[in-house]
Design an enzyme around this catalytic site. Structure first.
Site, mmCIF file in Angstrom:
data_model
loop_
_atom_site.group_PDB
_atom_site.id
_atom_site.type_symbol
_atom_site.label_atom_id
_atom_site.label_comp_id
_atom_site.label_asym_id
_atom_site.label_seq_id
_atom_site.Cartn_x
_atom_site.Cartn_y
_atom_site.Cartn_z
ATOM 1 N N GLU A 172 25.070 34.643 82.153
ATOM 2 C CA GLU A 172 25.447 35.813 81.363
ATOM 3 C C GLU A 172 24.336 36.842 81.521
ATOM 4 O O GLU A 172 23.241 36.661 81.004
ATOM 5 C CB GLU A 172 25.606 35.437 79.893
ATOM 6 C CG GLU A 172 26.631 34.340 79.639
ATOM 7 C CD GLU A 172 26.602 33.840 78.203
ATOM 8 O OE1 GLU A 172 25.878 34.429 77.377
ATOM 9 O OE2 GLU A 172 27.285 32.855 77.908
ATOM 10 N N ASP A 410 31.714 24.000 75.083
ATOM 11 C CA ASP A 410 30.614 24.960 75.151
ATOM 12 C C ASP A 410 29.338 24.279 75.658
ATOM 13 O O ASP A 410 29.232 23.052 75.691
ATOM 14 C CB ASP A 410 30.393 25.535 73.751
ATOM 15 C CG ASP A 410 29.741 26.904 73.769
ATOM 16 O OD1 ASP A 410 29.240 27.323 74.825
ATOM 17 O OD2 ASP A 410 29.736 27.558 72.702
ATOM 18 N N GLU A 459 33.975 31.343 80.337
ATOM 19 C CA GLU A 459 32.986 32.370 80.010
ATOM 20 C C GLU A 459 32.245 32.762 81.283
ATOM 21 O O GLU A 459 32.859 33.281 82.201
ATOM 22 C CB GLU A 459 32.055 31.888 78.898
ATOM 23 C CG GLU A 459 31.333 33.048 78.221
ATOM 24 C CD GLU A 459 30.401 32.623 77.114
ATOM 25 O OE1 GLU A 459 30.054 33.460 76.273
ATOM 26 O OE2 GLU A 459 29.993 31.444 77.092
ATOM 27 N N GLU A 465 29.930 38.346 72.057
ATOM 28 C CA GLU A 465 29.083 37.561 71.159
ATOM 29 C C GLU A 465 27.624 37.973 71.275
ATOM 30 O O GLU A 465 26.845 37.860 70.322
ATOM 31 C CB GLU A 465 29.224 36.070 71.435
ATOM 32 C CG GLU A 465 28.664 35.608 72.753
ATOM 33 C CD GLU A 465 28.794 34.097 72.951
ATOM 34 O OE1 GLU A 465 27.789 33.484 73.338
ATOM 35 O OE2 GLU A 465 29.881 33.553 72.720
#
Length: 659
Positions: A172, A410, A459, A465
């Protein structure tokens, strides 16, 4: 037979020629792209588009643990040309059908390996093929992507290095825009990444069909300073659990143990003449292995979900304390049912700690599932990877029998070989129990959504988030970069839908009352632009109820479509795309912090009049990012709309045929 394939046959006709330096080429069906393999002292590959270089000669090789290098002094034994032209019908995608048309050449070497070259109209790729007995230990794979010029690249660098291990990463990151020569040699990034070529063409570096093999990171090529080299996480020797993460304190001096007879992942580039064409590129999906879920169309149901974590279970105007408790969960289910949302995602906190076979005190999960079923809402449960891994055969049948529709798993944060093998095993066992999967804290997609269509979202994106704790990020710029780069790899669980919207000066980070960078309409447009067959409504139900007009608009946007038409765009600047579901069209446009005016021609519409339900930035959006205006008007395919996007703004519309 295509000219490039005829050439390959001619080269393979005489064994004597095959042992001298030779060139093997495959041209795309439309004739614009060409991938070339050259043999000599080593193997190199290159790519050109209409004669202009995309990838200049770049080394490829496999180094085995024994020291043998597959690619050193190769001797070609045979070449096998082939073509493909099929129609793919994805289960959950941004179009109903995909034309899978390509030219291919398999170049077989005498050391029991080969290289497959494949050329599509929108990208090219190669992969190694092994044909050896037993198991093979691979020390490293040499992958290079060299460019002719000092081009500008949009690079997602690895920043979240944990415990000193750069390979523990949720992948990310925002995109740094740098010249290739300016990228520091000690940096590590991951694919996809985009390179702007001279003349306006674009190349996106990618990998596909990653199975039982580590994912590819990238670092600058020190010898050219105009390209990248593949880097792979070494094979885990020892693993440890630290909180929600699984770390790797020790790694072996190799990257993979693989079967001696198998194909390795594809390495390639998607190529586009203009930025907007990347919004409709299917090359990763086409390169992926076909579906292994025979009955997926019968039970894999895309849709939208109410979600509790981003808004911190925060409800107002209720007569109970909101949080991880039965009244709060029932409220979310009621909200989902009232707005015809297909799912409710119960995030962290429902289980008894790490024991996923039990719920925390006060949570009656069977009763909640029964309550949701009465209201036609499916329940998805959150879990950490290390609590699912190794327990799939217990957990998945148990919760499938209870009526759970799937899991949001996750904290993978790895793509070494062990992690990738686990992902495939989880996907297979979930499919066997008719469970959907949303893979969070996950490496970027590489085609798994085709192989296991129950993997309905993933993701590997710096989603919303992150705004809960990173107030200085340039989020609108990222929002208009990811669709051209990250989204090319597959669906992304960005989790949009904020009803608290802020200008650049007014934004603040908040856990219980989070907000978004940019305008309300910027958020609404994401539901059309972002690929997410399982799409979240991230904000609180009570915020949506206070903004019912926006909620109604979101609820009507599908999460999969029958057709996609790129309209306009420039990476990092703005994006505009149209998508069709049945006879209704949906259009979304977003900009970075720069206001701009667009012209949208409605030529994509069918015959006859349409009613356009338009949401646009309000005139006071510079002071209050929540300001918007709704316009309903009649239009036809001959009309052109002039659209204004404010700072961090957006524009979106639904076009329904007038019967």
């Amino acid at each position: 037979m295509p000219r490039a394939l005829c050439l390959a046959l001619a080269l393979s006709a005489a064994p004597a020629l095959a042992q001298r330096p030779s060139t093997y080429q495959v041209t795309s069906p439309d004739g614009h792209l060409r991938i070339t393999l050259r043999t000599g002292a080593d193997l190199t590959w290159s790519v050109d588009r209409d004669g202009a270089p995309v990838i200049t000669p770049s080394l490829l090789a496999l180094t085995l643990q024994s020291g043998e290098v597959l690619g050193a002094n190769p001797v070609v034994r045979a070449t096998t040309p082939s073509t493909g032209d099929a129609t793919l019908t994805p289960v959950a995608y941004q179009k109903a059908t995909i034309r899978d048309r390509y030219h291919q050449l398999t170049v077989t070497m005498n050391a029991a390996y080969g290289v497959v070259l494949r050329a599509y109209d929108d990208g090219v790729a190669y992969r190694f093929v092994l044909r050896r007995p037993g198991e093979v230990a691979i020390r490293t794979e040499t992958v290079n992507f060299n460019f002719a010029d000092d081009d500008t690249a949009h690079v997602p660098f690895v920043r979240d290095i944990r415990n000193g291990d750069p390979y523990i990463s949720a992948q990310e990151a925002h995109y740094d825009v740098q010249r290739l020569s300016a990228i520091r040699p000690d940096t590590l990034s991951y694919s996809p990444l985009l390179v702007q070529l001279p003349g306006g063409a674009r190349a996106v570096v990618l990998e596909a069909d990653l199975e039982a093999y580590p994912g590819m990171f990238l670092r600058p090529n020190p010898s050219t300073r105009r390209g990248f080299q593949g880097v792979f996480a070494p094979y885990p020797k020892r693993e440890e659990e630290r909180g929600l993460n699984t770390t790797v304190p020790e790694r072996e001096d190799l990257i993979a143990h693989v079967a001696g007879t198998r194909m390795l992942p594809w390495r390639g580039v998607a190529v586009a003449a203009r930025d907007a064409d990347l919004l409709n590129n299917d090359v990763v999906y086409k390169l992926a292995a076909p579906s292994r879920v025979a009955d997926a169309t019968a039970w894999v149901r895309p849709g939208k979900a109410a979600w509790d974590w981003w808004n911190d279970w925060n409800l107002r105007g209720v007569d109970f304390v909101s949080g991880i408790n039965m009244p709060t969960y029932r409220y979310y289910i009621d909200f989902a049912a009232a707005n015809r949302l297909e799912y409710f995602v119960m995030d962290a906190g429902w289980s008894a700690g790490r024991d996923l076979t039990r719920t925390r005190p006060g949570i009656d999960l069977p009763a909640l599932i029964a309550y949701a079923q009465q209201k036609h809402v499916g329940v998805l449960l959150w879990a950490a990877w290390h609590d699912v891994r190794g327990h799939e055969d217990t957990l998945f049948p148990m919760y499938a029998r209870m009526g759970v529709r799937g899991f949001k798993i996750d904290f993978f944060d790895r793509d070494d070989q062990k992690a990738v093998e686990s992902v495939y095993h989880i996907a297979e066992r979930a499919a066997a129990n008719h469970l959907l999967l949303d893979l969070h804290g996950m490496y970027k997609p590489t085609g798994l959504q085709r192989t296991f269509p129950n993997v309905i979202n993933s993701e590997g994106v710096k989603g919303m988030e992150q705004v809960k704790w990173t107030p200085v990020d340039d989020v609108p710029r990222y929002d208009v970069t990811a669709p051209y780069v990250r989204m090319l790899a597959g669906p992304m669980d960005y989790t949009p839908g904020a009803m608290r919207n802020a200008t650049r000066n007014d934004f603040r980070a908040s856990n219980a009352t989070p907000m978004s960078h940019g305008t309300r309409t910027h958020q609404l447009a994401m539901y059309t632009i972002f690929d997410a067959p399982l799409q979240m409504l991230a904000d609180s139900p009570t915020n949506y109820q206070a903004e019912q007009e926006s909620t109604d608009f979101i609820a009507k946007v599908p999460t999969t479509f029958d057709e996609t038409v790129p309209l306009d765009g420039a990476v990092g600047e703005f994006v505009a795309v149209a998508r069709r579901k049945d006879a209704t069209w949906y259009v979304g446009a977003m900009t970075n912090w720069t206001p701009r005016d667009l012209t949208i021609a409605l030529a994509f519409l069918g015959a006859g009049p349409y009613q356009a339900d338009i949401v646009q930035d309000g005139v006071n959006v510079g002071k209050d990012a929540r300001d918007y205006k709704r316009v309903v008007r009649r239009v036809t395919a001959s009309d052109t709309l002039r659209v204004h996007l404010g700072e961090g703004g957006g524009w979106t519309a639904r076009f329904e045929p007038v019967r």
